[in-house]
Design a protein around this motif. Sequence first.
Motif, PDB file in Angstrom:
ATOM      1  N   GLU A   1     -11.793  -0.897  -0.146  1.00  0.00           N
ATOM      2  CA  GLU A   1     -11.699   0.498   0.281  1.00  0.00           C
ATOM      3  C   GLU A   1     -10.825   0.657   1.529  1.00  0.00           C
ATOM      4  OE1 GLU A   1     -14.647   4.185   1.516  1.00  0.00           O
ATOM      5  OE2 GLU A   1     -15.505   2.386   0.637  1.00  0.00           O
ATOM      6  N   TYR A   2     -10.807  -0.357   2.390  1.00  0.00           N
ATOM      7  CA  TYR A   2     -10.034  -0.281   3.632  1.00  0.00           C
ATOM      8  C   TYR A   2      -9.024  -1.422   3.691  1.00  0.00           C
ATOM      9  CZ  TYR A   2     -13.849   2.797   4.958  1.00  0.00           C
ATOM     10  OH  TYR A   2     -14.773   3.809   4.974  1.00  0.00           O
ATOM     11  N   GLU A   3      -7.952  -1.169   4.403  1.00  0.00           N
ATOM     12  CA  GLU A   3      -6.940  -2.204   4.620  1.00  0.00           C
ATOM     13  C   GLU A   3      -7.548  -3.341   5.445  1.00  0.00           C
ATOM     14  OE1 GLU A   3      -3.719  -2.369   3.476  1.00  0.00           O
ATOM     15  OE2 GLU A   3      -4.323  -0.637   2.266  1.00  0.00           O
ATOM     16  N   PRO A   4      -7.168  -4.578   5.162  1.00  0.00           N
ATOM     17  CA  PRO A   4      -7.712  -5.714   5.916  1.00  0.00           C
ATOM     18  C   PRO A   4      -7.493  -5.590   7.432  1.00  0.00           C
ATOM     19  CG  PRO A   4      -6.483  -6.492   4.018  1.00  0.00           C
ATOM     20  CD  PRO A   4      -6.271  -5.008   4.091  1.00  0.00           C
ATOM     21  N   GLU A   5      -6.335  -5.072   7.823  1.00  0.00           N
ATOM     22  CA  GLU A   5      -6.044  -4.946   9.257  1.00  0.00           C
ATOM     23  C   GLU A   5      -6.978  -3.942   9.935  1.00  0.00           C
ATOM     24  OE1 GLU A   5      -2.831  -6.846   7.206  1.00  0.00           O
ATOM     25  OE2 GLU A   5      -3.726  -4.879   6.808  1.00  0.00           O
ATOM     26  N   VAL A   6      -7.295  -2.852   9.231  1.00  0.00           N
ATOM     27  CA  VAL A   6      -8.201  -1.844   9.792  1.00  0.00           C
ATOM     28  C   VAL A   6      -9.612  -2.428   9.921  1.00  0.00           C
ATOM     29  CG1 VAL A   6      -9.288   0.413   9.396  1.00  0.00           C
ATOM     30  CG2 VAL A   6      -6.832   0.096   8.959  1.00  0.00           C
ATOM     31  N   LEU A   7     -10.089  -3.082   8.876  1.00  0.00           N
ATOM     32  CA  LEU A   7     -11.410  -3.721   8.953  1.00  0.00           C
ATOM     33  C   LEU A   7     -11.444  -4.784  10.048  1.00  0.00           C
ATOM     34  CD1 LEU A   7     -12.533  -4.146   5.234  1.00  0.00           C
ATOM     35  CD2 LEU A   7     -13.658  -2.792   7.010  1.00  0.00           C
ATOM     36  N   ALA A   8     -10.353  -5.531  10.195  1.00  0.00           N
ATOM     37  CA  ALA A   8     -10.290  -6.565  11.241  1.00  0.00           C
ATOM     38  C   ALA A   8     -10.377  -5.936  12.627  1.00  0.00           C
ATOM     39  CB  ALA A   8      -9.012  -7.388  11.099  1.00  0.00           C
ATOM     40  N   GLU A   9      -9.704  -4.804  12.822  1.00  0.00           N
ATOM     41  CA  GLU A   9      -9.768  -4.122  14.121  1.00  0.00           C
ATOM     42  C   GLU A   9     -11.192  -3.655  14.420  1.00  0.00           C
ATOM     43  OE1 GLU A   9      -5.181  -2.404  13.957  1.00  0.00           O
ATOM     44  OE2 GLU A   9      -6.857  -1.054  13.532  1.00  0.00           O
ATOM     45  N   VAL A  10     -11.849  -3.090  13.416  1.00  0.00           N
ATOM     46  CA  VAL A  10     -13.222  -2.609  13.603  1.00  0.00           C
ATOM     47  C   VAL A  10     -14.170  -3.793  13.834  1.00  0.00           C
ATOM     48  CG1 VAL A  10     -15.142  -1.362  12.523  1.00  0.00           C
ATOM     49  CG2 VAL A  10     -12.802  -0.503  12.303  1.00  0.00           C
ATOM     50  N   LEU A  11     -14.001  -4.848  13.053  1.00  0.00           N
ATOM     51  CA  LEU A  11     -14.825  -6.042  13.227  1.00  0.00           C
ATOM     52  C   LEU A  11     -14.622  -6.639  14.617  1.00  0.00           C
ATOM     53  CD1 LEU A  11     -16.676  -8.352  12.413  1.00  0.00           C
ATOM     54  CD2 LEU A  11     -14.789  -9.340  11.096  1.00  0.00           C
ATOM     55  N   HIS A  12     -13.378  -6.746  15.045  1.00  0.00           N
ATOM     56  CA  HIS A  12     -13.072  -7.302  16.366  1.00  0.00           C
ATOM     57  C   HIS A  12     -13.715  -6.454  17.464  1.00  0.00           C
ATOM     58  CE1 HIS A  12      -9.949  -8.854  19.410  1.00  0.00           C
ATOM     59  NE2 HIS A  12     -10.833  -9.794  19.183  1.00  0.00           N
ATOM     60  N   ASN A  13     -13.621  -5.139  17.320  1.00  0.00           N
ATOM     61  CA  ASN A  13     -14.236  -4.243  18.287  1.00  0.00           C
ATOM     62  C   ASN A  13     -15.760  -4.409  18.297  1.00  0.00           C
ATOM     63  OD1 ASN A  13     -13.881  -2.098  20.238  1.00  0.00           O
ATOM     64  ND2 ASN A  13     -14.907  -0.793  18.743  1.00  0.00           N
ATOM     65  N   THR A  14     -16.345  -4.573  17.127  1.00  0.00           N
ATOM     66  CA  THR A  14     -17.789  -4.802  17.022  1.00  0.00           C
ATOM     67  C   THR A  14     -18.176  -6.104  17.731  1.00  0.00           C
ATOM     68  OG1 THR A  14     -17.854  -3.613  14.920  1.00  0.00           O
ATOM     69  CG2 THR A  14     -19.711  -5.082  15.398  1.00  0.00           C
ATOM     70  N   LEU A  15     -17.385  -7.139  17.531  1.00  0.00           N
ATOM     71  CA  LEU A  15     -17.658  -8.425  18.189  1.00  0.00           C
ATOM     72  C   LEU A  15     -17.547  -8.302  19.711  1.00  0.00           C
ATOM     73  CD1 LEU A  15     -15.826 -10.792  15.686  1.00  0.00           C
ATOM     74  CD2 LEU A  15     -18.311 -10.601  16.022  1.00  0.00           C
TER      75      LEU A  15
ATOM     76  N   THR B   1      -7.085 -13.358  17.195  1.00  0.00           N
ATOM     77  CA  THR B   1      -8.418 -13.188  16.605  1.00  0.00           C
ATOM     78  C   THR B   1      -8.381 -12.143  15.498  1.00  0.00           C
ATOM     79  OG1 THR B   1      -9.461 -13.807  18.698  1.00  0.00           O
ATOM     80  CG2 THR B   1     -10.834 -12.633  17.088  1.00  0.00           C
ATOM     81  N   GLU B   2      -7.709 -11.017  15.753  1.00  0.00           N
ATOM     82  CA  GLU B   2      -7.615  -9.988  14.717  1.00  0.00           C
ATOM     83  C   GLU B   2      -6.874 -10.504  13.491  1.00  0.00           C
ATOM     84  OE1 GLU B   2      -6.299  -6.092  15.902  1.00  0.00           O
ATOM     85  OE2 GLU B   2      -7.899  -5.934  17.390  1.00  0.00           O
ATOM     86  N   GLN B   3      -5.876 -11.353  13.706  1.00  0.00           N
ATOM     87  CA  GLN B   3      -5.150 -11.915  12.562  1.00  0.00           C
ATOM     88  C   GLN B   3      -6.057 -12.822  11.734  1.00  0.00           C
ATOM     89  OE1 GLN B   3      -1.869 -11.168  11.553  1.00  0.00           O
ATOM     90  NE2 GLN B   3      -2.771 -12.120   9.755  1.00  0.00           N
ATOM     91  N   LEU B   4      -6.857 -13.652  12.410  1.00  0.00           N
ATOM     92  CA  LEU B   4      -7.808 -14.512  11.707  1.00  0.00           C
ATOM     93  C   LEU B   4      -8.773 -13.656  10.887  1.00  0.00           C
ATOM     94  CD1 LEU B   4      -9.439 -17.174  11.144  1.00  0.00           C
ATOM     95  CD2 LEU B   4     -10.688 -16.649  13.263  1.00  0.00           C
TER      96      LEU B   4
END
Length: 192
Positions: free
Chosen positions: A149-163, A129-132
Amino acid sequence: MGRSKEFDENVVLQKAMELFWKQGYEKTSLNDLVEHMGIHRRSLYDTFGDKRTLFLKTMDFYEELIRNKIQAGVLKAETAKQAIRFIFDFIIEGYEDKQWGCLTVNSATELALMDKEIKERIERTFMQTEQLLADLIRKGQQAGEISREYEPEVLAEVLHNTLHGIRVQLRISASKEKLHRIGNFFMDLLNK
């Protein structure tokens, strides 16, 4: 010659999935499963094995079902931000309006500390999911619609955590208005 099955495996597997999803693994008894699935105990054992094996099969069934729904919505989106918005809306509105959170997240909180195989399955699902999400964010950054401003992987981790937080709040009946506000706030963070 053995007797033919008098039920559709996918139909009864979906019923088991929904019961585990709604009640959790520990609170779901074999009697609950037999009654909800509408099959005999012997058929349950012959077709699916024991309760734990059935649960693992329902996790696979759930993950494929949700992955297919999300992939279909992502493919229909014209932009990366539309795809991310679709994911928020899909999670908040629920699958077929079932407000039970997420079977994977529910299982993580209930079973991951007790069952190594389930923990590994959940970790694999979370990584996919984080990779997607990282791929979508990267695509949006390349198109200029998402801040770099942020690396895609960092935003993905935050987004995944939010979800995940949204899925847990769904389980406790948080209002959809509140959850959409959370989604909108995150979408605003993506802006340039």
